[in-house]
Enzyme design. Sequence first.
Site, PDB file in Angstrom:
ATOM      1  CE  LYS A 153       2.752 -11.535   1.873  1.00 39.20           C
ATOM      2  NZ  LYS A 153       2.432 -12.877   2.383  1.00 39.20           N
ATOM      3  CD  GLU A 228      -9.140  -0.834   6.071  1.00 46.53           C
ATOM      4  OE1 GLU A 228      -9.536  -0.878   7.251  1.00 46.53           O
ATOM      5  OE2 GLU A 228      -9.575  -0.026   5.229  1.00 46.53           O
ATOM      6  CB  CYS A 262      -9.708  -6.465  12.250  1.00 43.03           C
ATOM      7  SG  CYS A 262     -10.899  -6.461  10.910  1.00 43.03           S
ATOM      8  CD  GLU A 352      -6.024  -7.188  16.691  1.00 41.55           C
ATOM      9  OE1 GLU A 352      -4.851  -7.160  16.270  1.00 41.55           O
ATOM     10  OE2 GLU A 352      -7.015  -6.952  15.971  1.00 41.55           O
TER      11      GLU A 352
HETATM   12  P1  NAD Z   1       0.258  -9.719   9.811  1.00 38.30           P
HETATM   13  O1  NAD Z   1       0.436  -8.248   9.967  1.00 38.30           O
HETATM   14  O2  NAD Z   1       1.181 -10.607  10.537  1.00 38.30           O
HETATM   15  O3  NAD Z   1       0.356 -10.122   8.269  1.00 38.30           O
HETATM   16  C1  NAD Z   1      -0.463  -9.545   7.288  1.00 38.30           C
HETATM   17  C2  NAD Z   1       0.189  -9.721   5.939  1.00 38.30           C
HETATM   18  O4  NAD Z   1       1.400  -8.963   5.898  1.00 38.30           O
HETATM   19  C3  NAD Z   1       0.578 -11.161   5.603  1.00 38.30           C
HETATM   20  O5  NAD Z   1       0.316 -11.424   4.240  1.00 38.30           O
HETATM   21  C4  NAD Z   1       2.070 -11.158   5.877  1.00 38.30           C
HETATM   22  O6  NAD Z   1       2.771 -12.136   5.131  1.00 38.30           O
HETATM   23  C5  NAD Z   1       2.452  -9.768   5.428  1.00 38.30           C
HETATM   24  N1  NAD Z   1       3.705  -9.254   5.991  1.00 38.30           N
HETATM   25  C6  NAD Z   1       4.367  -9.663   7.105  1.00 38.30           C
HETATM   26  N2  NAD Z   1       5.511  -8.961   7.261  1.00 38.30           N
HETATM   27  C7  NAD Z   1       5.567  -8.081   6.244  1.00 38.30           C
HETATM   28  C8  NAD Z   1       6.491  -7.055   5.881  1.00 38.30           C
HETATM   29  N3  NAD Z   1       7.599  -6.801   6.592  1.00 38.30           N
HETATM   30  N4  NAD Z   1       6.223  -6.318   4.782  1.00 38.30           N
HETATM   31  C9  NAD Z   1       5.106  -6.537   4.049  1.00 38.30           C
HETATM   32  N5  NAD Z   1       4.206  -7.501   4.341  1.00 38.30           N
HETATM   33  C10 NAD Z   1       4.429  -8.258   5.435  1.00 38.30           C
HETATM   34  O7  NAD Z   1      -1.251  -9.988  10.181  1.00 38.30           O
HETATM   35  P2  NAD Z   1      -1.992 -11.386  10.314  1.00 38.30           P
HETATM   36  O8  NAD Z   1      -1.462 -12.058  11.533  1.00 38.30           O
HETATM   37  O9  NAD Z   1      -1.972 -12.105   9.004  1.00 38.30           O
HETATM   38  O10 NAD Z   1      -3.498 -10.899  10.534  1.00 38.30           O
HETATM   39  C11 NAD Z   1      -3.981 -10.517  11.768  1.00 38.30           C
HETATM   40  C12 NAD Z   1      -3.993  -9.011  11.920  1.00 38.30           C
HETATM   41  O11 NAD Z   1      -4.706  -8.418  10.841  1.00 38.30           O
HETATM   42  C13 NAD Z   1      -4.726  -8.561  13.172  1.00 38.30           C
HETATM   43  O12 NAD Z   1      -4.001  -7.524  13.802  1.00 38.30           O
HETATM   44  C14 NAD Z   1      -6.054  -8.026  12.646  1.00 38.30           C
HETATM   45  O13 NAD Z   1      -6.676  -7.087  13.457  1.00 38.30           O
HETATM   46  C15 NAD Z   1      -5.636  -7.450  11.343  1.00 38.30           C
HETATM   47  N6  NAD Z   1      -6.785  -7.330  10.466  1.00 38.30           N
HETATM   48  C16 NAD Z   1      -7.282  -6.077  10.197  1.00 38.30           C
HETATM   49  C17 NAD Z   1      -8.411  -5.939   9.388  1.00 38.30           C
HETATM   50  C18 NAD Z   1      -8.967  -4.588   9.067  1.00 38.30           C
HETATM   51  O14 NAD Z   1      -9.698  -4.502   8.088  1.00 38.30           O
HETATM   52  N7  NAD Z   1      -8.674  -3.543   9.815  1.00 38.30           N
HETATM   53  C19 NAD Z   1      -9.029  -7.062   8.858  1.00 38.30           C
HETATM   54  C20 NAD Z   1      -8.506  -8.313   9.164  1.00 38.30           C
HETATM   55  C21 NAD Z   1      -7.374  -8.430   9.956  1.00 38.30           C
END
Ligand code: NAD
Length: 449
Positions: A153, A228, A262, A352
């Site tokens: 997804k 992650e 991230c 963040e």
């Molecule tokens: P997000 O948590 O809003 O969304 C991530 C994914 O989760 C999306 O596909 C979203 O549709 C899905 N999602 C949302 N609600 C959900 C739920 N209730 N159940 C299951 N899935 C759900 O994150 P974002 O805004 O897309 O990305 C930014 C964040 O990702 C930042 O906090 C960043 O630090 C983190 N990030 C971490 C890494 C790492 O490797 N540690 C890498 C890249 C980004």
Amino acid sequence: MTLTVLNPATEEPLAELEQADVEQTDAAVERARTAFPAWRDVAPADRARLLRRLATLVEEHAEELARIESQNVGKPIAGARGEVGMVAQVFHFYAGAVDKHHGETIPVAGGVDMTFREPLGVVGLIVPWNFPLNIASWKLGPALACGNTVVLKPAELTPLSALRLGELVLEAGIPEGVVNVLVGPGAVVGRRLVEHPHVAKIGFTGSTEVGRRVMEGAAGTIKRVTLELGGKSANVVFADADLGRAAAAAPYAVFDNAGQDCCARSRILVERSVYDEFLGYLVEATRRVRVGDPADEATEMGPLISAAHRETVASFVEGEPHFRGDVPSGAGFWYPATLVEATNDDRVAREEVFGPVAAVIPFEDEADAVRIANDTPYGLSGSIWTRDGARALRVARALDTGVLSINSNSSVRVTTPFGGFKQSGFGRELGMHALSAYSEVKNVFYSTD
Ligand code: NAD
């Protein structure tokens, strides 16, 4: 439920997509479940060959994939090309890993004891919008190499590259049903995958807030999860470092991908005795970051992902920052590269930002640097700049963080483990470590009596 996908540099629509609902999610899980036994039983050499074919197809379509990613995320084309290059390398690496991840025999009395690495079954892969294709490949590579089938997804804002990758998967000859790409809201598709009784594991990358919800949702079925999550990493600059080199590199450790990274070293910790000198170099280096059209080969920083995200980023900068760069006028979700002088207690240093805003914080000595660097709920990446080798290793061992670099800001390599401490999550991606996260150890004792 139609989804309009935008180009964040122009605010123009790139695509209109139908979004999946719970029923379609269940159907995708069923397809993956049906495909699982045959995929698990594909001979290792054949599975490796299919993954290698996928890697080659990514290479052959590299320019097309880089353009999709650049337009949909607003990332500079040169960086997008590098990311697609890594995607191909990831599939090559896991093609080579298929037959190198295996069990062991353990000396015991009365027989032979052996372990097997079994695939989990159907795994749900949920990825964010900042590095859509890259992060998808970090999960797909090991998941497929271990013999799992997958429902992937992508994030709602950036689904286009995953959809194209799904087509290349089929073109590579990977059987129908092994990889299913589903576009849809996190709260519907993501949540259903997390709670689905026939999904064995969730590989999640995203915010710490949603990661917490994933962990809660997975509890119902004791689902395996790897998380992650977010970061607030420190870039620690000691007085004995090559200050010019550290300052020249520091902007790219925060402003790369417009700070939507991230691993962003968004807290720049500088020893007080060289603070003013270093800040001078840092401003000059930040001034040189080329912001503009992501399609331009020379561009180093593009826009943010959305208007709503720009508002969030702006809320972190109170008053006049120490430095604020320029941005293009007109359409696009632009936000300037910004340097803020801060203490580690300020909101800009605690949360963040996920945008091009760096907090510059002075420290007194080595112990103070370690204390400040560790004073955060996160623990993903970080850097140490010093010419004293013993100090570099001492501090590296003292920092509570999963990924560190010394006299460098590099975080991610295909062959080395990547992941967080503390609320940056758990589990490791990339390298051979990721294979453990997509397999279960089975122990078998064979009596020789
Ligand atoms: P997000 O948590 O809003 O969304 C991530 C994914 O989760 C999306 O596909 C979203 O549709 C899905 N999602 C949302 N609600 C959900 C739920 N209730 N159940 C299951 N899935 C759900 O994150 P974002 O805004 O897309 O990305 C930014 C964040 O990702 C930042 O906090 C960043 O630090 C983190 N990030 C971490 C890494 C790492 O490797 N540690 C890498 C890249 C980004």
